[in-house]
Scaffold this motif. Structure first.
Motif, PDB file in Angstrom:
ATOM      1  N   THR A   6      31.596  70.957 120.850  1.00 22.85           N
ATOM      2  CA  THR A   6      32.040  70.747 119.176  1.00 22.85           C
ATOM      3  C   THR A   6      32.467  71.949 118.475  1.00 22.85           C
ATOM      4  O   THR A   6      33.074  71.840 117.550  1.00 22.85           O
ATOM      5  N   ARG A   7      32.242  73.096 119.239  1.00 26.01           N
ATOM      6  CA  ARG A   7      32.871  74.391 118.628  1.00 26.01           C
ATOM      7  C   ARG A   7      33.465  75.410 119.667  1.00 26.01           C
ATOM      8  O   ARG A   7      33.125  75.069 120.729  1.00 26.01           O
ATOM      9  N   THR A   8      34.250  76.269 119.239  1.00 26.02           N
ATOM     10  CA  THR A   8      34.592  77.357 120.233  1.00 26.02           C
ATOM     11  C   THR A   8      34.521  78.584 119.391  1.00 26.02           C
ATOM     12  O   THR A   8      34.146  78.756 118.301  1.00 26.02           O
ATOM     13  N   THR A   9      34.371  79.694 120.346  1.00 20.43           N
ATOM     14  CA  THR A   9      34.194  80.968 119.948  1.00 20.43           C
ATOM     15  C   THR A   9      35.112  82.041 120.489  1.00 20.43           C
ATOM     16  O   THR A   9      35.589  81.641 121.742  1.00 20.43           O
ATOM     17  N   GLN A  10      35.233  83.046 119.762  1.00 13.95           N
ATOM     18  CA  GLN A  10      36.106  83.974 120.482  1.00 13.95           C
ATOM     19  C   GLN A  10      35.536  84.739 121.708  1.00 13.95           C
ATOM     20  O   GLN A  10      36.324  85.076 122.811  1.00 13.95           O
ATOM     21  N   MET A  11      34.458  84.738 121.927  1.00 12.79           N
ATOM     22  CA  MET A  11      33.745  85.565 122.788  1.00 12.79           C
ATOM     23  C   MET A  11      32.778  84.403 123.817  1.00 12.79           C
ATOM     24  O   MET A  11      32.123  83.587 123.428  1.00 12.79           O
TER      25      MET A  11
END
Length: 220
Positions: A6-11
Motif C-alpha cells: 500500500t506504500r513505497t519507500t525510497q529505501m
C-alpha cells in the motif's frame, strides 16, 4: 518478512531468502549436504532450522534494526519479491542487500539491473553475491522450488543459458557478478588484517582509523 504493497519507500532491504533455504537443513537435506550428496532441487516451503536462520538473525535483523534506529523510511522484501518485480523495487532509489546473497534467479538479476539502469543505487553489506544461478521450477507452482544443479553435468539444461543452474560467471551463462558489483568472490582460507590506505576515502570518514593502521581479523 512483511511486505506492504500500500506504500513505497525510497529505501528497500532485500533479505536473502533463497540463500537461507539453500543452507537450511530442515528435514535433513540442503543444497550442501544430504545422506547421498547434495540436493539439486530446494523447496521454499520449509521452516528454517538453525542453519537457515543463522544469517537472518546475525546479519539481516541487526541491519534492519540499525536502519530503523536512524529514522530511515525503509521497506523489506524477499528474494521472491525481487524475482517478481514488486512495486517496492520499481519505486526504490536505494536497494540494500544486507547479508551474503549468493543465489540469484534470472528474474532477480533482470529486475535489479533495471532498477540500476533507471538510477537506483545499491549497497551490498556481505560477500559472495550473485554467485549461483538457481532456476525456479515450472512444475511446482509460482516460485516454490528452485533447481540448483551447480557443477553437476547431469543437469538436463546444462547447455541452456537461461535454464542451466551453474555459476553466473560460467558458460553457458557467462554473466559474471563483477559486471554489477565491480568485484568477484574468491575463497581462500586465510585470516589477515586490513591495512588502512594512506589516502583515506569516504568509507573511513569519522571512523577513527589512521593511515597505515592494521585492522586485525577483517579479511577472512
Amino acid at each position: 518478512v512483511i511486505r506492504d504493497d500500500t506504500r513505497t519507500t525510497q529505501m528497500v532491504q532485500v533479505l536473502s531468502t533463497n540463500t537461507d533455504q539453500m543452507y537450511n537443513t530442515w528435514g535433513g537435506n540442503s543444497a550442501y549436504s544430504t545422506a547421498t550428496g547434495i540436493s539439486t532441487v530446494v523447496t521454499l516451503n520449509r521452516p528454517y532450522d538453525s542453519f537457515g536462520m543463522a544469517q537472518i538473525l546475525s546479519e539481516d535483523v541487526p541491519l534492519a534494526r540499525y536502519a530503523e534506529s536512524q529514522g530511515r523510511d525503509i521497506s523489506y522484501l524477499t528474494d521472491g519479491d525481487l524475482n517478481s518485480g514488486s512495486p517496492e523495487i520499481a519505486a526504490a532509489t536505494a536497494i540494500v542487500v544486507g547479508s551474503h546473497s549468493e543465489y540469484w534467479t534470472p528474474n532477480m538479476r533482470a529486475n535489479f539491473e533495471a532498477a540500476l539502469a533507471r538510477g537506483a543505487n545499491a549497497a551490498f553489506f556481505g560477500a559472495n553475491n550473485i554467485y549461483w544461478h538457481p532456476v525456479p521450477s515450472p512444475t511446482t507452482g509460482p516460485y516454490r522450488t528452485l533447481n540448483i544443479w551447480k557443477l553437476n553435468h547431469s543437469d538436463p539444461n546444462v547447455s541452456s543459458p537461461t535454464l542451466s543452474s551453474t555459476m553466473w560467471r560460467l558458460s553457458p551463462i557467462s554473466k559474471p557478478e563483477q559486471t554489477i558489483l565491480g568485484e568477484q568472490f574468491g575463497c581462500s582460507n586465510v585470516l589477515m588484517p586490513l591495512t588502512v590506505p594512506t589516502s583515506l576515502g569516504w568509507v573511513f570518514a569519522n571512523s577513527g582509523a589512521t593511515p597505515g593502521q592494521q585492522l586485525q581479523g577483517v579479511l577472512y
